[in-house]
Structure formats: structure tokens, C-alpha cells
Design an enzyme around this catalytic site. Structure first.
Site, PDB file in Angstrom:
ATOM      1  N   HIS A 143       4.640 -45.966 -26.088  1.00 27.59           N
ATOM      2  CA  HIS A 143       6.055 -45.623 -25.940  1.00 27.59           C
ATOM      3  C   HIS A 143       6.703 -45.693 -27.327  1.00 27.59           C
ATOM      4  O   HIS A 143       7.299 -46.701 -27.691  1.00 27.59           O
ATOM      5  CB  HIS A 143       6.723 -46.578 -24.953  1.00 27.59           C
TER       6      HIS A 143
ATOM      7  N   TRP B 158      15.914 -46.462 -15.308  1.00 29.16           N
ATOM      8  CA  TRP B 158      16.000 -46.874 -16.702  1.00 29.16           C
ATOM      9  C   TRP B 158      17.380 -47.462 -16.883  1.00 29.16           C
ATOM     10  O   TRP B 158      18.355 -46.750 -16.791  1.00 29.16           O
ATOM     11  CB  TRP B 158      15.792 -45.707 -17.677  1.00 29.16           C
TER      12      TRP B 158
ATOM     13  N   GLU C 134      11.684 -42.301 -15.306  1.00 28.39           N
ATOM     14  CA  GLU C 134      12.958 -42.785 -15.866  1.00 28.39           C
ATOM     15  C   GLU C 134      14.097 -41.920 -15.363  1.00 28.39           C
ATOM     16  O   GLU C 134      13.981 -40.687 -15.337  1.00 28.39           O
ATOM     17  CB  GLU C 134      12.986 -42.695 -17.398  1.00 28.39           C
TER      18      GLU C 134
ATOM     19  N   GLU D  97       6.763 -39.302 -23.148  1.00 27.52           N
ATOM     20  CA  GLU D  97       7.555 -38.209 -23.741  1.00 27.52           C
ATOM     21  C   GLU D  97       7.060 -37.699 -25.089  1.00 27.52           C
ATOM     22  O   GLU D  97       7.786 -37.788 -26.091  1.00 27.52           O
ATOM     23  CB  GLU D  97       8.999 -38.674 -23.936  1.00 27.52           C
TER      24      GLU D  97
ATOM     25  N   TYR E 102      17.327 -37.126 -17.180  1.00 28.61           N
ATOM     26  CA  TYR E 102      18.678 -37.689 -17.277  1.00 28.61           C
ATOM     27  C   TYR E 102      19.769 -36.632 -17.156  1.00 28.61           C
ATOM     28  O   TYR E 102      20.854 -36.941 -16.691  1.00 28.61           O
ATOM     29  CB  TYR E 102      18.868 -38.371 -18.645  1.00 28.61           C
TER      30      TYR E 102
ATOM     31  N   ARG F  28       7.750 -50.743 -14.502  1.00 30.67           N
ATOM     32  CA  ARG F  28       7.129 -49.951 -15.571  1.00 30.67           C
ATOM     33  C   ARG F  28       7.432 -50.586 -16.923  1.00 30.67           C
ATOM     34  O   ARG F  28       8.595 -50.842 -17.238  1.00 30.67           O
ATOM     35  CB  ARG F  28       7.658 -48.513 -15.526  1.00 30.67           C
TER      36      ARG F  28
ATOM     37  N   ASN G  83      10.653 -38.003 -16.960  1.00 33.76           N
ATOM     38  CA  ASN G  83      11.896 -38.714 -17.279  1.00 33.76           C
ATOM     39  C   ASN G  83      13.008 -37.683 -17.228  1.00 33.76           C
ATOM     40  O   ASN G  83      12.916 -36.633 -17.872  1.00 33.76           O
ATOM     41  CB  ASN G  83      11.839 -39.333 -18.684  1.00 33.76           C
TER      42      ASN G  83
HETATM   43  C1  BGC Z   1      13.139 -43.090 -23.478  1.00 33.04           C
HETATM   44  C2  BGC Z   1      13.715 -44.491 -23.451  1.00 33.04           C
HETATM   45  C3  BGC Z   1      15.197 -44.441 -23.772  1.00 33.04           C
HETATM   46  C4  BGC Z   1      15.882 -43.588 -22.728  1.00 33.04           C
HETATM   47  C5  BGC Z   1      17.399 -43.518 -22.847  1.00 33.04           C
HETATM   48  C6  BGC Z   1      14.023 -42.056 -22.820  1.00 33.04           C
HETATM   49  O1  BGC Z   1      13.877 -40.861 -23.496  1.00 33.04           O
HETATM   50  O2  BGC Z   1      11.852 -43.095 -22.929  1.00 33.04           O
HETATM   51  O3  BGC Z   1      12.999 -45.271 -24.347  1.00 33.04           O
HETATM   52  O4  BGC Z   1      15.752 -45.697 -23.869  1.00 33.04           O
HETATM   53  O5  BGC Z   1      15.387 -42.280 -22.834  1.00 33.04           O
HETATM   54  O6  BGC Z   1      17.785 -42.855 -23.992  1.00 33.04           O
END
Ligand code: BGC
Length: 535
Positions: free
Chosen positions: A152, A461, A412, A198, A340, A107, A338
Site C-alpha cells: 500500500h 475507509w 475502500e 491502487e 469514492y 483490511r 476503491n
Molecule cells: C488510498 C488510501 C487513502 C484514501 C483516501 C485511497 O486512494 O488507498 O490510502 O487514504 O484513498 O484518500
């Protein structure tokens, strides 16, 4: 109600035992590629500004980040993306390392100011087009599916100066022109398009907290020279959604049948858990999902913003015409997510909150990563990212339930270690924690898939350490370490782990699996030869 010191102590102990138990159980899980559906895309992700460099080369114009990074104080350590990972000059080497991982997808995103330096006012830059064309061709030759994000976080600075970029509806036609330029030039080979990465996170950081360009905000969210944190995010996201919908509809009507690809959008997602074990906070956790994830996705599936947003924003929340609603609801083939981290949510409608939760734009929710000083999961290099693998399963479940199990991709997911003093390359490449992170999140993803979620891909990511926006270069998400002096790429332990995990069931190389692929290969080889001869 009075809380005694013993009760606080007991709560603390319970939280610690809980997070320790979760960590132990996640550590125990061994995840294998064969547990994923066949044809599942496993990839790594990057974005143009974060890796390319070549800031003003070959006709590229300055973009919003090029300008912002040079304003003193914007980025940690004064870092900029001027050189980044120099991917513009090293993309062939980078495709080699992508290939060596054994992924079947990669990606990446397209830099708007490289392809259309002046937006609609100027010509297409042939050198910009050639750069991405070569990336796509070289990926396909190696059997790697190009998974392309059109936008992006970066656009030509000229659009900012001419009409305020995303704050203006004029941006919609600009975006459509850019997207169409991409479909025209790359769509014969790109099967997966995501229009905007995002919109919710970009809007929040650029127009609510003012930490991304154009740095708009107002009190109590920040102290910027212009902006209105309570309202601008609503207009900006509205323009982004309509831009997506218009571009996707052009793709549907002019290109999709001929080119045979799919189009989607990517939402940033957090999962939320109630801060206190009370109904009000359980409601707050649901509201947080509505005001962040569903803010982007509800209009694209149901044609309007979530009811909770209509209820709390009143007339400030823009309306869609019936024609717009129609085009929005026909604009998604899949949802990109995405993900995290998970945060605690506290109600601010009936409870007292500090000022930044106490606003409609926040859904009257206060978000925090800690309960009584104990983090919800282990800390990482980003202040609001905590390791909470169960959040992956829950967010997938939420999207599955709310959007009728539309096909999803995890576009991500990644880990960056907390920054240490005097870090040496030898230590940075020994990233056992990153491996543990991915194993635990993948195990959670497998659970969601077993539970019926239609998830079709997972992208780590990131491929390599890169320009991590306002954090600069010392926050490192890469599978590959990049030396800032020499720009040499070195595989971390996590890269070796990913490659091993991926060999675990072989196959899945797309070009080999695509009917007529030998024809595609022949065409690419001919084109690459001609390009060489012309250079
Ligand atoms: C973004 C990336 C960023 C990653 C880690 C995501 O929100 O798409 O560009 O590097 O988070 O912070």
C-alpha cells in the site's frame, strides 16, 4: 452555437434541482445488513504507513514515505508518519475497537521495510513478522477475517536508491520476494490477499503529478526535478502488473492449495459522466474508464491493455510477451475496488481543452468536478471527491459487465469532511454527514447487487483518522477520532451507526463459520502463550 444567459441560468437551475433531488432520494433510503448476501464481509480498512508510526523501531528501515515526509513542503503542515496513530504500540487496543464495531473483516497492509528492511539483499526481520502475526492471531481470535494488502504505497527507500524502485523491472523480483515472505509467514491464517493497492492512483500521483514520492513529473503536469509524465506512468504500472502476476502465480502454485486462500488486486476507480450532453463527451467518459480502471484490470483479465490505450499511445505503451499474458490472466480470484467519487469528462480530441486533458496519458479527456460552477455532488475534504452515490452503482455495473461478473470487493469507500478552522473534538465526532454518505453509497451498492453483481464485501475507509498522505492529519476519514496530542481514540457518531447497522442481522463471524475453526483457535492460543513467555 451561441449560449444565452437565460440558457446558462436554466442549466444551472436544472443541475441544482437534480443534485438536490438525488440527495433527497438518497436520504430517504434506509439500508439494512440483511439486504446483503449471507457471508458478505463488512469491514473497516487502514494501511501500514498511515497508522503504524514506530518509524525506525525494532529493525524497520526507512521507506519512501519516511524520507519524503521530511522534505520540507511535501506534506501539509509538515506532518509525517513518524508517529501516525502509534498503532504499532496500540494494536491490541485497536483490535478491541475493531471488534466493538461488530465487523467480520479488517483490511490492513504490511509495511515492506518492517518485514524486509533491505529487500532481497537482507534477512527477514523477525520482529516485523511477529508484529503482523500477532495482529492476525488476535483478529482471528475475535472472529474477524484478516484481509491483507501486501503493498500500500510504501517500500524500502533502499530500493528507490539502488535501482529506482517501480521504474525498474528489478522491482518485480523484489516484490515477488516480499509477497512470498508474506505467504510463508502469514498464509496459514490469511484467506484474502490483495497484492497491490491502487497501482493506477499510485502511478498517477507519484509519476504524473509528482505529489507522492519519488515526486517525478514533467510539464504541463507539474514542475519536478526529474520525470516524464507522458511515459513513466506507463512503465511503472507495467512493472506493477507484472509484479502482481508473478506473485499471484507463486501463490497459486506453491501456497493456495495448502493454505486455501484467494488473491486479487485493488484498482482505484472513479465513475464519469459527460460534461456536455453530447456524444463526444459520452465517448470521453468511456475513455476515462478505459485509461484508469481498465488500464489495471484489462491486462489481468484479457492479457492486454484496453484497445483505446493501444490506439492512442502507440509504441509508448509497453507490450506483454505471450508468457506474461498467460501469467497475467491467471492471476485474479477477485477484483478489489476503491471507490469514492464521480467526475465529469470532457472530450479533448475534437474539442479545445486546457493542457492537462490534452494528452494521450489522460486519454485526451479533461476531468472536472464542476459544470458551470455547480459541483457534481456535495464537496468533501479532498478536492476531487464529491458525494455522488449513483456512481457506486454505475462503477460496479461497469466492472461486472466488462469482467464477466468476477467476484468483487469494495475495499475502500469513505468520507472526509471539508476542513474547518479551529475544529474541536466535540464537533468532529458529530459526523452525521459521514453516516449519510455511507447509507447512500451502501444503498447504491445494494441496487448493484440486486442487479446481479457478485460483490462480496465492503470496507469503510477508514477505521480511524490517520495520516492522509499529502493532506496530513487534518483530513479525517475515520470512524474513530484520534486526538493528535494524546492519540486517544473516540468513536464518532458514524462508528455507533456502523455498529448498529451491523448488529441488525447478527452472525457472519468467520472463525465460527470456518470448519475446523476450534483447531485454529487452539493453535493461535498456544502460539500467543509461547510468545508471552518469551518476552
Ligand atoms: C488510498 C488510501 C487513502 C484514501 C483516501 C485511497 O486512494 O488507498 O490510502 O487514504 O484513498 O484518500
Amino acid at each position: 452555437m451561441k449560449v444565452t444567459i437565460t440558457q446558462i441560468f436554466l442549466l444551472l437551475l436544472l443541475s441544482l434541482v437534480h443534485s438536490f433531488a438525488e440527495q433527497r432520494s438518497n436520504e430517504g433510503e434506509e439500508v439494512e445488513r440483511s439486504q446483503f448476501p449471507s457471508g458478505f464481509l463488512f469491514g473497516a480498512a487502514t494501511s501500514s504507513y498511515q497508522i503504524e508510526g514506530a518509524v525506525l523501531e525494532d529493525g524497520k528501515s526507512p521507506n519512501n514515505w519516511d524520507v519524503f515526509c521530511h522534505i520540507p513542503g511535501s506534506i501539509k503542515n509538515g506532518d509525517t508518519g513518524d508517529i501516525a496513530d502509534d498503532h504499532y504500540h496500540r494494536f491490541l487496543e485497536d483490535i478491541e475497537i475493531i471488534h466493538s464495531l461488530g465487523v467480520n473483516a479488517y483490511r490492513f497492509s504490511i509495511s515492506w521495510s518492517r518485514v524486509l528492511p533491505r529487500g532481497r539483499l537482507g534477512e527477514v526481520n523477525p520482529k516485523g513478522v511477529l508484529f503482523y502475526s500477532k495482529i492476525i492471531d488476535n483478529l482471528l481470535l475475535k472472529g474477524i477475517e484478516p484481509y491483507v494488502t501486501i503493498y500500500h504505497h510504501n517500500h524500502p527507500q533502499e530500493l528507490e536508491e539502488r535501482f529506482g524502485a517501480w521504474l525498474s523491472p528489478l522491482m518485480q523480483e523484489e516484490f515477488v520476494h516480499f509477497a512470498e515472505t508474506c505467504f510463508e509467514n502469514f498464509g496459514d491464517r490469511v484467506k484474502y490477499w490483495t497484492t497491490i493497492n491502487e497501482p493506477n492512483l499510485f502511478t498517477e500521483l507519484a509519476y504524473l503529478s509528482g505529489r507522492y514520492p519519488p515526486a517525478h513529473c514533467s510539464a504541463p503536469f507539474g514542475n519536478c526535478s526529474s520525470g516524464n509524465s507522458d511515459t513513466e506512468p506507463l512503465f511503472v504500472l507495467h512493472n506493477m502488473l507484472l509484479s502482481h502476476a508473478k506473485a499471484a502465480n507463486i501463490y497459486r502454485h506453491k501456497y493456495q492449495l495448502k493454505q486455501g486462500g484467494f488473491i486479487g488486486i485493488i484498482a482505484n476507480t472513479f465513475m464519469y459522466e459527460p460534461l456536455r450532453d453530447i456524444e463526444l463527451d459520452r465517448e470521453a467518459a468511456k475513455r476515462a474508464l478505459a485509461f484508469y480502471t481498465a488500464w489495471v484490470l484489462d491486462p489481468l483479465v484479457f492479457g492486454d491493455y484496453p484497445p483505446e490505450m493501444r490506439q492512442y499511445h502507440g509504441n509508448e505503451l509497453p507490450r506483454f510477451t505471450s508468457e506474461e499474458t498467460k501469467s497475467l490472466t491467471q492471476s485474479l480470484d477477485f477484483i478489489g475496488i476503491n471507490h469514492y467519487s464521480t467526475l465529469y469528462a470532457k472530450d479533448c480530441i475534437h474539442s479545445t481543452c486546457s493542457s492537462d486533458g490534452d494528452r494521450a496519458i489522460q486519454g485526451f479527456v479533461y476531468l472536472t468536478g464542476e459544470r458551470h460552477g455547480v459541483p457534481i455532488g456535495e464537496r468533501t475534504g479532498i478536492w476531487r471527491f464529491f458525494i455522488v452515490p449513483r456512481g457506486m452503482e454505475k462503477i460496479i455495473e461497469y466492472v461486472k459487465e466488462r469482467y464477466n461478473n468476477m467476484p468483487m470487493f469494495v475495499t475502500e469507500n469513505g468520507y472526509s469532511p471539508p476542513e474547518q478552522q479551529d475544529e474541536q473534538e466535540e464537533d468532529l465526532v458529530q459526523d452525521a454527514k459521514q453516516i449519510e454518505f455511507h447509507k447512500a453509497y451502501l444503498a447504491a451498492l445494494v441496487r448493484a447487487i440486486r442487479n446481479g453483481a457478485d460483490v462480496r464485501g465492503y470496507f469503510i475507509w477508514s477505521l480511524m483518522d490517520s495520516f492522509e498522505w499529502v493532506y496530513g492529519y487534518n483530513t479525517r476519514f475515520g470512524l474513530y477520532h484520534v486526538d493528535r496530542q494524546t492519540l486517544r481514540r473516540t468513536p464518532k457518531l458514524s462508528a455507533r451507526w456502523y455498529a448498529k447497522f451491523l448488529t441488525n442481522s447478527g452472525h457472519n463471524h468467520v472463525a465460527d463459520a470456518t470448519p475446523g475453526s476450534s483447531k485454529i483457535k487452539d493453535a493461535i492460543l498456544t502460539r500467543l502463550k509461547t510468545q508471552k513467555a518469551e518476552m
